[in-house]
Design a protein around this motif. Sequence first.
Motif, PDB file in Angstrom:
ATOM      1  N   MET A 115       0.833  -1.193   0.000  1.00  0.00           N
ATOM      2  CA  MET A 115       0.000   0.000   0.000  1.00  0.00           C
ATOM      3  C   MET A 115       0.873   1.251   0.000  1.00  0.00           C
ATOM      4  N   ARG A 116       1.874   1.267   0.869  1.00  0.00           N
ATOM      5  CA  ARG A 116       2.728   2.444   0.974  1.00  0.00           C
ATOM      6  C   ARG A 116       3.548   2.634  -0.306  1.00  0.00           C
ATOM      7  N   PHE A 117       4.046   1.529  -0.898  1.00  0.00           N
ATOM      8  CA  PHE A 117       4.822   1.617  -2.128  1.00  0.00           C
ATOM      9  C   PHE A 117       3.969   2.161  -3.272  1.00  0.00           C
ATOM     10  N   GLY A 118       2.736   1.709  -3.360  1.00  0.00           N
ATOM     11  CA  GLY A 118       1.832   2.194  -4.401  1.00  0.00           C
ATOM     12  C   GLY A 118       1.553   3.682  -4.253  1.00  0.00           C
ATOM     13  N   ARG A 119       1.422   4.117  -3.019  1.00  0.00           N
ATOM     14  CA  ARG A 119       1.182   5.536  -2.761  1.00  0.00           C
ATOM     15  C   ARG A 119       2.402   6.373  -3.147  1.00  0.00           C
ATOM     16  N   LEU A 120       3.589   5.878  -2.806  1.00  0.00           N
ATOM     17  CA  LEU A 120       4.811   6.589  -3.181  1.00  0.00           C
ATOM     18  C   LEU A 120       4.994   6.617  -4.690  1.00  0.00           C
ATOM     19  N   LEU A 121       4.676   5.518  -5.349  1.00  0.00           N
ATOM     20  CA  LEU A 121       4.774   5.458  -6.803  1.00  0.00           C
ATOM     21  C   LEU A 121       3.804   6.439  -7.458  1.00  0.00           C
ATOM     22  N   ALA A 122       2.605   6.535  -6.917  1.00  0.00           N
ATOM     23  CA  ALA A 122       1.623   7.483  -7.450  1.00  0.00           C
ATOM     24  C   ALA A 122       2.078   8.924  -7.253  1.00  0.00           C
ATOM     25  N   VAL A 123       2.651   9.220  -6.106  1.00  0.00           N
ATOM     26  CA  VAL A 123       3.157  10.572  -5.848  1.00  0.00           C
ATOM     27  C   VAL A 123       4.291  10.884  -6.811  1.00  0.00           C
ATOM     28  N   PHE A 124       5.212   9.932  -7.013  1.00  0.00           N
ATOM     29  CA  PHE A 124       6.321  10.153  -7.935  1.00  0.00           C
ATOM     30  C   PHE A 124       5.820  10.347  -9.365  1.00  0.00           C
ATOM     31  N   ALA A 125       4.843   9.558  -9.783  1.00  0.00           N
ATOM     32  CA  ALA A 125       4.284   9.710 -11.135  1.00  0.00           C
ATOM     33  C   ALA A 125       3.630  11.081 -11.294  1.00  0.00           C
ATOM     34  N   GLY A 126       2.942  11.528 -10.260  1.00  0.00           N
ATOM     35  CA  GLY A 126       2.340  12.862 -10.301  1.00  0.00           C
ATOM     36  C   GLY A 126       3.383  13.956 -10.381  1.00  0.00           C
ATOM     37  N   ILE A 127       4.445  13.816  -9.592  1.00  0.00           N
ATOM     38  CA  ILE A 127       5.528  14.804  -9.622  1.00  0.00           C
ATOM     39  C   ILE A 127       6.197  14.808 -10.983  1.00  0.00           C
ATOM     40  N   LEU A 128       6.460  13.629 -11.540  1.00  0.00           N
ATOM     41  CA  LEU A 128       7.108  13.541 -12.850  1.00  0.00           C
ATOM     42  C   LEU A 128       6.243  14.169 -13.939  1.00  0.00           C
ATOM     43  N   SER A 129       4.953  13.903 -13.912  1.00  0.00           N
ATOM     44  CA  SER A 129       4.047  14.496 -14.901  1.00  0.00           C
ATOM     45  C   SER A 129       3.999  16.014 -14.768  1.00  0.00           C
ATOM     46  N   ALA A 130       3.897  16.485 -13.530  1.00  0.00           N
ATOM     47  CA  ALA A 130       3.822  17.925 -13.298  1.00  0.00           C
ATOM     48  C   ALA A 130       5.115  18.623 -13.710  1.00  0.00           C
ATOM     49  N   THR A 131       6.253  18.015 -13.405  1.00  0.00           N
ATOM     50  CA  THR A 131       7.506  18.662 -13.775  1.00  0.00           C
ATOM     51  C   THR A 131       7.758  18.613 -15.280  1.00  0.00           C
ATOM     52  N   ALA A 132       7.267  17.592 -15.961  1.00  0.00           N
ATOM     53  CA  ALA A 132       7.395  17.549 -17.424  1.00  0.00           C
ATOM     54  C   ALA A 132       6.597  18.692 -18.048  1.00  0.00           C
ATOM     55  N   ILE A 133       5.377  18.888 -17.577  1.00  0.00           N
ATOM     56  CA  ILE A 133       4.554  19.992 -18.088  1.00  0.00           C
ATOM     57  C   ILE A 133       5.181  21.327 -17.713  1.00  0.00           C
ATOM     58  N   PHE A 134       5.654  21.437 -16.471  1.00  0.00           N
ATOM     59  CA  PHE A 134       6.317  22.665 -16.034  1.00  0.00           C
ATOM     60  C   PHE A 134       7.543  22.954 -16.889  1.00  0.00           C
ATOM     61  N   SER A 135       8.307  21.934 -17.240  1.00  0.00           N
ATOM     62  CA  SER A 135       9.512  22.126 -18.047  1.00  0.00           C
ATOM     63  C   SER A 135       9.171  22.596 -19.453  1.00  0.00           C
ATOM     64  N   ILE A 136       8.084  22.106 -20.009  1.00  0.00           N
ATOM     65  CA  ILE A 136       7.642  22.584 -21.331  1.00  0.00           C
ATOM     66  C   ILE A 136       7.280  24.059 -21.265  1.00  0.00           C
ATOM     67  N   VAL A 137       6.474  24.413 -20.274  1.00  0.00           N
ATOM     68  CA  VAL A 137       6.051  25.810 -20.127  1.00  0.00           C
ATOM     69  C   VAL A 137       7.260  26.704 -19.836  1.00  0.00           C
ATOM     70  N   ALA A 138       8.141  26.258 -18.955  1.00  0.00           N
ATOM     71  CA  ALA A 138       9.323  27.056 -18.614  1.00  0.00           C
ATOM     72  C   ALA A 138      10.227  27.255 -19.813  1.00  0.00           C
ATOM     73  N   SER A 139      10.380  26.230 -20.645  1.00  0.00           N
ATOM     74  CA  SER A 139      11.262  26.363 -21.807  1.00  0.00           C
ATOM     75  C   SER A 139      10.661  27.280 -22.870  1.00  0.00           C
ATOM     76  N   VAL A 140       9.348  27.391 -22.908  1.00  0.00           N
ATOM     77  CA  VAL A 140       8.715  28.324 -23.849  1.00  0.00           C
ATOM     78  C   VAL A 140       8.825  29.752 -23.321  1.00  0.00           C
ATOM     79  N   ILE A 141       8.595  29.929 -22.023  1.00  0.00           N
ATOM     80  CA  ILE A 141       8.674  31.260 -21.430  1.00  0.00           C
ATOM     81  C   ILE A 141      10.124  31.749 -21.386  1.00  0.00           C
ATOM     82  N   TRP A 142      11.035  30.886 -20.966  1.00  0.00           N
ATOM     83  CA  TRP A 142      12.448  31.251 -20.847  1.00  0.00           C
ATOM     84  C   TRP A 142      13.312  30.154 -21.453  1.00  0.00           C
TER      85      TRP A 142
END
Length: 131
Positions: free
Chosen positions: A1-28
């Motif tokens: 249960m705990r591993f699945g929760r950590l994996l979900a958090v990591f997947a969310g962070i990875l998705s958010a940072t990928a989108i953030f990196s796209i936006v950041a690279s367009v802005i700057w």
Amino acid sequence: MRFGRLLAVFAGILSATAIFSIVASVIWPGEIELIAPLFCADPYNDPMVVSDTYHDSEGTSTNFTLYCVGDRGQFTNEGFFLPWLVLVAVHTAIAVVLALLIGLANRGREPRDRETQDAAPQDSKITVTEW
């Protein structure tokens, strides 16, 4: 249960940072220059991010490319995808460290909350009346 929760958090962070990196690279786009030393070797020490804008029947598109330029004008084309992936990895590492620090800070608070709940009066009676 705990591993699945950590994996979900990591997947969310990875998705958010990928989108953030796209936006950041367009802005700057120059943010890619911060990691250019990983790609630019001697004698091509001067990083440049060049944006090429194309107009066609489907609309306008812009491509960003990292070039490493030498003293005499010679250059290498390092592309954009690999530098962008490194940037995503850096953003993800920063976000994971922040998430771990927040998790550790919250973990430090949990015992105090439990002590407060345990310190509640045990002899108090609650009467439930049905209407």
